[in-house]
Design an enzyme around this catalytic site. Sequence first.
Site: not given
Ligand code: COS
Length: 387
Positions: A128, A158, A242, A270, A369, A373
Site C-alpha cells: 500500500p 495490487w 526487465d 463509414r 510493471e 515515469e
Molecule cells: N536488474 C538488476 N539489478 C538492478 C536493476 C535491474 N534491472 N535495477 C536496479 N538494480 C540494482 C542496482 O544495481 C542496485 O544494486 P546495488 O544495491 O548493488 O547498488 C540496486 O538494484 C538498487 O538500484 P537503484 O539504486 O537504482 O534502486 P532505486 O531504489 O533507485 O530504484 C527503480 C530503481 C526506480 C528503477 C526501481 O525501484 C523500479 O523499477 N521501481 C518500479 C517498481 C515497479 O515496476 N513496480 C511495479 C511492480 S509490478 S505491478
Amino acid sequence: MFDFITEEHREIQQLARDFAQRSIAPIAEAHDESGDFPIDTIRQMGQMGFMGIEVPEEYGGVGMDTLAYSLALTEICKVDASHGTVMSVNNSLFSHGILKFGTEEQKHKYVTAVATGEKLGAYSLTEPMSGSDAGNMKSTAVLNEEGTHYVINGRKSWVTSAPYADIIVLFVMTDPQAKHRGVTAFIIETDQPGFERGKKEPKLGIRASATSEIMFENYLCPIENRLGKEGEGFKIAMTVLDAGRIGIASQALGIADAALEASIAYAKEREAFGQKIGQFQMIQQKLADMKTRVEASRLLIYQACLAKSASKKSGKRYSLEASMAKLYASESAMWVTTQAIQIHGGMGYSKEMPLERYFRDAKITEIYEGTSEIQRMVIARSLTGLR
Ligand code: COS
C-alpha cells in the site's frame, strides 16, 4: 524482411491468433462487463503451452525464445488484454525469476505446475505504501529459532491473479535496516495457514483479470522456499521486471493493433458528407500516425526480445531496451486507442463496440510493471550512469 522471425515463430503466432479468435473473442466482452475471471480459457491456455513459452521443456514448457512469447502474447492481447495479463504474469513475472534464480527442486516443483497450466502463478512486490519506490516495503520475514522456516507478516497490494493464484513469488524484508539490500524473495503456497486474500479490486480496465491485496499473518515459509539468497530479493525483482516489461510492451502493441485495424475498417466503410471518412485528410493523418506508432512499437519490442535472448550468453542487462519498448508501446497504445475512439465518434464511445474496452485496457500498460515515469528514469540512468 526480419529473418530472425522463423517458421516456428510464425507457427506459435498463428496458434495464438487462432485460439484467441476461436475461444477468447466470443467471451471477452461478457467477462469485461461482469469482471468474472475466465478460468476455463485460462486453463486451456496453460494446457496449450501459452503459460510457459520460454520455459525449457524439462520443466513442462514449450522451450522457445522471448520473441515467440512476445508474438503469441501480442495476438492474445489483440483480442483480450485481460487474458494477456494472466499469460504475462505466468510467463515472465512468475517463471522467469524461478528459472533464473531458483534451485532445481523449485524449478521442477513450481515452474512445471504453472507452465503446464495445472496451477496459476503470481508475483507480489507492491505494498500500500510502496509502489514505484519498491525498496521501501514494510512486510517482513524472520527466520525462526530452529532455522527451518521464515515467519512472514505484512500486506501486499495490487497482486495480479492473487484471487486465484496457487503459488506466489513474494518479496519482503529480512533486514529492514539494509533498505533494498534487505529484501528477500520467497515462493509462497497459498493453501497454507496465515495467508489471506483481500477483496478483488474494481478496476477501470483489464477487468476480467483478477487483482487483490494479500495478507500474511505468521505465515510459515519453509527455508527451502527462499528464492535466491537473503538480501538478493531487490535484484531478483528488478531482473524479473526487465523481462516483464517486454511482456507489457507486447500487450500494449496487441491492444493498439486491434484499435488500428478496427479504425481502418471503419474509415473504409463509414460515410460523411457524401464520401468515405477515410477520404478526409484529418482521418488519413490519424491513421498514418497510428500505423507509424504501432510499427515503431513493434520494432522496439523486437529489439528488446533480441537483447534479452543475447543476454542469456553475455549476461548483459537489457533494462534499457525493455524500458524503451514498454514506454513507447504503452504510450502509443493509449494514444492510438484515443484516436480510434475519435475516428469512430459516438460508436467508439459506445459499449456496442470494443473500442472503449481497448482504451480502458491500454491505460494500465502505462502504470503496471513500472509507470512511464519509472521507465524514463531507467532509460535516463542507463544513458548517463548517474542515479
Ligand atoms: N536488474 C538488476 N539489478 C538492478 C536493476 C535491474 N534491472 N535495477 C536496479 N538494480 C540494482 C542496482 O544495481 C542496485 O544494486 P546495488 O544495491 O548493488 O547498488 C540496486 O538494484 C538498487 O538500484 P537503484 O539504486 O537504482 O534502486 P532505486 O531504489 O533507485 O530504484 C527503480 C530503481 C526506480 C528503477 C526501481 O525501484 C523500479 O523499477 N521501481 C518500479 C517498481 C515497479 O515496476 N513496480 C511495479 C511492480 S509490478 S505491478
